[in-house]
Design an enzyme around this catalytic site. Sequence first.
Site, mmCIF file in Angstrom:
data_model
loop_
_atom_site.group_PDB
_atom_site.id
_atom_site.type_symbol
_atom_site.label_atom_id
_atom_site.label_comp_id
_atom_site.label_asym_id
_atom_site.label_seq_id
_atom_site.Cartn_x
_atom_site.Cartn_y
_atom_site.Cartn_z
ATOM 1 N N LYS A 101 0.844 -1.201 0.000
ATOM 2 C CA LYS A 101 0.000 0.000 0.000
ATOM 3 C C LYS A 101 0.873 1.242 0.000
ATOM 4 C CE LYS A 101 -1.885 2.737 2.973
ATOM 5 N NZ LYS A 101 -1.762 4.069 2.299
ATOM 6 N N GLY B 265 6.650 4.202 8.903
ATOM 7 C CA GLY B 265 5.849 5.405 9.110
ATOM 8 C C GLY B 265 5.977 5.873 10.546
ATOM 9 N N SER B 266 4.921 6.476 11.051
ATOM 10 C CA SER B 266 4.987 7.077 12.380
ATOM 11 C C SER B 266 4.930 6.010 13.473
ATOM 12 C CB SER B 266 3.818 8.053 12.557
ATOM 13 O OG SER B 266 2.591 7.365 12.413
ATOM 14 N N THR B 267 5.490 6.336 14.604
ATOM 15 C CA THR B 267 5.460 5.443 15.765
ATOM 16 C C THR B 267 4.011 5.211 16.204
ATOM 17 O OG1 THR B 267 7.673 6.075 16.403
ATOM 18 C CG2 THR B 267 6.283 5.220 18.165
ATOM 19 N N GLU B 268 3.222 6.277 16.100
ATOM 20 C CA GLU B 268 1.801 6.195 16.471
ATOM 21 C C GLU B 268 1.075 5.116 15.642
ATOM 22 O OE1 GLU B 268 0.163 9.868 15.310
ATOM 23 O OE2 GLU B 268 -1.864 9.409 16.032
ATOM 24 N N GLY C 103 2.535 2.791 13.900
ATOM 25 C CA GLY C 103 3.226 1.520 14.159
ATOM 26 C C GLY C 103 2.548 0.747 15.287
ATOM 27 N N GLU D 162 9.531 0.152 10.858
ATOM 28 C CA GLU D 162 10.601 1.153 10.756
ATOM 29 C C GLU D 162 9.930 2.480 11.047
ATOM 30 O OE1 GLU D 162 12.635 3.925 9.837
ATOM 31 O OE2 GLU D 162 12.688 3.352 7.721
ATOM 32 N N CYS E 76 13.401 9.901 8.608
ATOM 33 C CA CYS E 76 13.239 9.344 9.951
ATOM 34 C C CYS E 76 14.546 9.443 10.731
ATOM 35 C CB CYS E 76 12.738 7.917 9.875
ATOM 36 S SG CYS E 76 13.576 6.967 8.631
ATOM 37 N N GLU F 63 9.291 14.028 17.225
ATOM 38 C CA GLU F 63 9.750 14.034 15.835
ATOM 39 C C GLU F 63 8.977 15.107 15.067
ATOM 40 O OE1 GLU F 63 8.809 10.583 13.252
ATOM 41 O OE2 GLU F 63 10.887 10.727 12.598
HETATM 42 P P1 NAP Z 1 1.665 7.530 8.928
HETATM 43 O O1 NAP Z 1 0.279 7.953 9.230
HETATM 44 O O2 NAP Z 1 2.375 6.676 9.889
HETATM 45 O O3 NAP Z 1 1.628 6.847 7.480
HETATM 46 C C1 NAP Z 1 2.485 5.834 7.016
HETATM 47 C C2 NAP Z 1 1.681 4.834 6.212
HETATM 48 O O4 NAP Z 1 0.750 4.163 7.059
HETATM 49 C C3 NAP Z 1 0.845 5.463 5.120
HETATM 50 O O5 NAP Z 1 0.783 4.584 4.022
HETATM 51 C C4 NAP Z 1 -0.489 5.588 5.804
HETATM 52 O O6 NAP Z 1 -1.572 5.706 4.933
HETATM 53 C C5 NAP Z 1 -0.559 4.303 6.556
HETATM 54 N N1 NAP Z 1 -1.517 4.277 7.657
HETATM 55 C C6 NAP Z 1 -2.020 5.323 8.348
HETATM 56 N N2 NAP Z 1 -2.889 4.892 9.290
HETATM 57 C C7 NAP Z 1 -2.919 3.553 9.194
HETATM 58 C C8 NAP Z 1 -3.617 2.524 9.888
HETATM 59 N N3 NAP Z 1 -4.459 2.804 10.891
HETATM 60 N N4 NAP Z 1 -3.415 1.239 9.521
HETATM 61 C C9 NAP Z 1 -2.565 0.938 8.529
HETATM 62 N N5 NAP Z 1 -1.897 1.859 7.824
HETATM 63 C C10 NAP Z 1 -2.061 3.154 8.158
HETATM 64 O O7 NAP Z 1 2.555 8.781 8.667
HETATM 65 P P2 NAP Z 1 2.054 10.155 8.026
HETATM 66 O O8 NAP Z 1 0.658 10.485 8.414
HETATM 67 O O9 NAP Z 1 2.357 10.071 6.610
HETATM 68 O O10 NAP Z 1 3.030 11.151 8.732
HETATM 69 C C11 NAP Z 1 2.796 11.458 10.106
HETATM 70 C C12 NAP Z 1 4.100 11.523 10.843
HETATM 71 O O11 NAP Z 1 4.754 10.264 10.793
HETATM 72 C C13 NAP Z 1 5.130 12.461 10.241
HETATM 73 O O12 NAP Z 1 4.923 13.764 10.637
HETATM 74 C C14 NAP Z 1 6.400 11.900 10.753
HETATM 75 O O13 NAP Z 1 6.625 12.348 12.059
HETATM 76 C C15 NAP Z 1 6.149 10.425 10.789
HETATM 77 N N6 NAP Z 1 6.706 9.709 9.628
HETATM 78 C C16 NAP Z 1 7.757 8.910 9.818
HETATM 79 C C17 NAP Z 1 8.309 8.231 8.748
HETATM 80 C C18 NAP Z 1 9.483 7.331 8.893
HETATM 81 O O14 NAP Z 1 10.096 6.983 7.911
HETATM 82 N N7 NAP Z 1 9.805 6.913 10.081
HETATM 83 C C19 NAP Z 1 7.787 8.392 7.470
HETATM 84 C C20 NAP Z 1 6.677 9.230 7.308
HETATM 85 C C21 NAP Z 1 6.151 9.872 8.402
HETATM 86 P P3 NAP Z 1 -1.894 7.116 4.227
HETATM 87 O O15 NAP Z 1 -1.712 6.766 2.822
HETATM 88 O O16 NAP Z 1 -3.301 7.444 4.562
HETATM 89 O O17 NAP Z 1 -0.934 8.120 4.726
#
Ligand code: NAP
Length: 500
Positions: A195, A248-251, A253, A270, A304, A402
């Site tokens: 995805k 993606g985000s720790t939240e 995760g 990750e 990240c 972060e």
């Molecule tokens: P995110 O919400 O963690 O998104 C990462 C992926 O997970 C996206 O494909 C997202 O879908 C998907 N996702 C979201 N909610 C989900 C759920 N309940 N179940 C399964 N998959 C889900 O990150 P973001 O909203 O893009 O960014 C938010 C914050 O995360 C950033 O501000 C940053 O702090 C952090 N982040 C960290 C990394 C990293 O590499 N560690 C990368 C990106 C962001 P969508 O397509 O709807 O987004």
Amino acid sequence: MATLSIDPRVSGRTADFVATDHRMLIDGRFVPAASGKTFPVYNPATGEILTHVPEAEAEDVNRAVLAARRAFDEGPWPRMAPSERGRILWKIADLIEQHTDEFAELESLDNGKPFAVARVADVPLTVDMFRYMAGWATKISGKTLPLSAGYDFHSYTLREPIGVVAQIIPWNFPLLMAAWKLAPALACGCTVILKLAEQTPLTGLRLAQVMDEAGVPAGAVNVLTGFGEGAGAPLAAHDLVDKVAFTGSTEVGKLIVKAAAGNLKKVTLELGGKSPAIVFPDAKIDQAVSGTASAIFFNHGQCCCAGSRLYIHEKVFDQVVEGVSNIASDIKLAPGLDPSCQMGPLVSDEQYRKVVSYIESGIAEGARVQAGGPVSGVERGYFVRPTVLTNTNPRMKVVQEEIFGPVVCAVPFGDKDVDAILKRANDTVFGLASSVWTQDLSMAHKVARGIRAGTVWVNCHNVFDASLPFGGYKQSGWGREMGEEVLNNYLETKAVTVAL
Ligand code: NAP
Ligand code: MG
């Protein structure tokens, strides 16, 4: 067909791809969402809609999982000669490389990053990852194990693909994150449902075409566009999925871990970071200044592993802060496809608001702005000026959380005792990466040992290679991406014992 607002600088080929009626790859066919729904993709440099892509929901997820399940249980991919799998992965690399400019243009348009950066970093690293993993396809092997209890048995291990793998990726390096996930899973003989991030689906959709062209059989890779809640959540929870790999985000995760509990599928994560860069007084100051600036400002801080906490020895604090602030102030903000661009917009309006509100919260709590600040001065698009904050304290949100934007907190230290600086560097819930800047070999290695993080860079930062494992301690994740280590994410180990 969507209303198009494509940057006039993009090539005809890229413009044509952006304008196509986008389809997801499910079971070897390019299909719309079952519901027919689509959602818009934005150009972060203008805020305008670039195109629309299908909105996968539970029904599409289910179709993709069933296809991947069939492809794993009955299809050719896990049964193919490893050299043939390797050949297909190598072909994917060749095809991406042949279309380097197109992929770089798409990435720049969709994510906002400078075209030049996508061209020298994102795309070549993606190509390398597929080539590196193409090599591993033929080198996955178990061990012969002499039993400690005696010689009456012959025992060995087999390494087998874990099965159907769900992969969920973010928007910061859309193509590269797809490669980090797909290449090892495929090398191991797994089948995949990937995805893409809602903000940046374009290079992943183009990659789906490339993988199909390279000869990946039907169902072995399925690529979905959709939202986290609508598509990611049902994918992570699906009972026919054996493993979920998330970046993606720790939240989120933590939500993935909960979703995986239903069938106890395997999980690797990750996640985020708040990585320290530590500058000692004996560092080569020019190198430390440019290196720590790039540690935070590369990819607009949307890494990240960004060096977002900059600890500087008090003897060189003013000099380093001045140097990093000068670099920040000189960075030219422009759309990613503008040849003068040194930093593009952040990926989305949401991310823009989040980063600006962090800068404002830092200021409200007493931080001093040495460069940048909440106002970018750019008329439209999600631009944030590279920002250097001083006068912070360890409990401020800007120091603990972060930000995922071009914002660094510079903090002086005077400690002679390396343990004291290590304690501060380790004082977050994260443990992804770090860098240390010094000419003192002994100090460099002491810090490398003492940092609780998956990566330590010495006199460099953000150096990635397909052969180097990358991942987090503490709440930065589970498991490792890249290197030989990533194979563990996608393999089971079977012990076979024969009585002699
Ligand atoms: P995110 O919400 O963690 O998104 C990462 C992926 O997970 C996206 O494909 C997202 O879908 C998907 N996702 C979201 N909610 C989900 C759920 N309940 N179940 C399964 N998959 C889900 O990150 P973001 O909203 O893009 O960014 C938010 C914050 O995360 C950033 O501000 C940053 O702090 C952090 N982040 C960290 C990394 C990293 O590499 N560690 C990368 C990106 C962001 P969508 O397509 O709807 O987004
Ligand atoms: Mg999200």
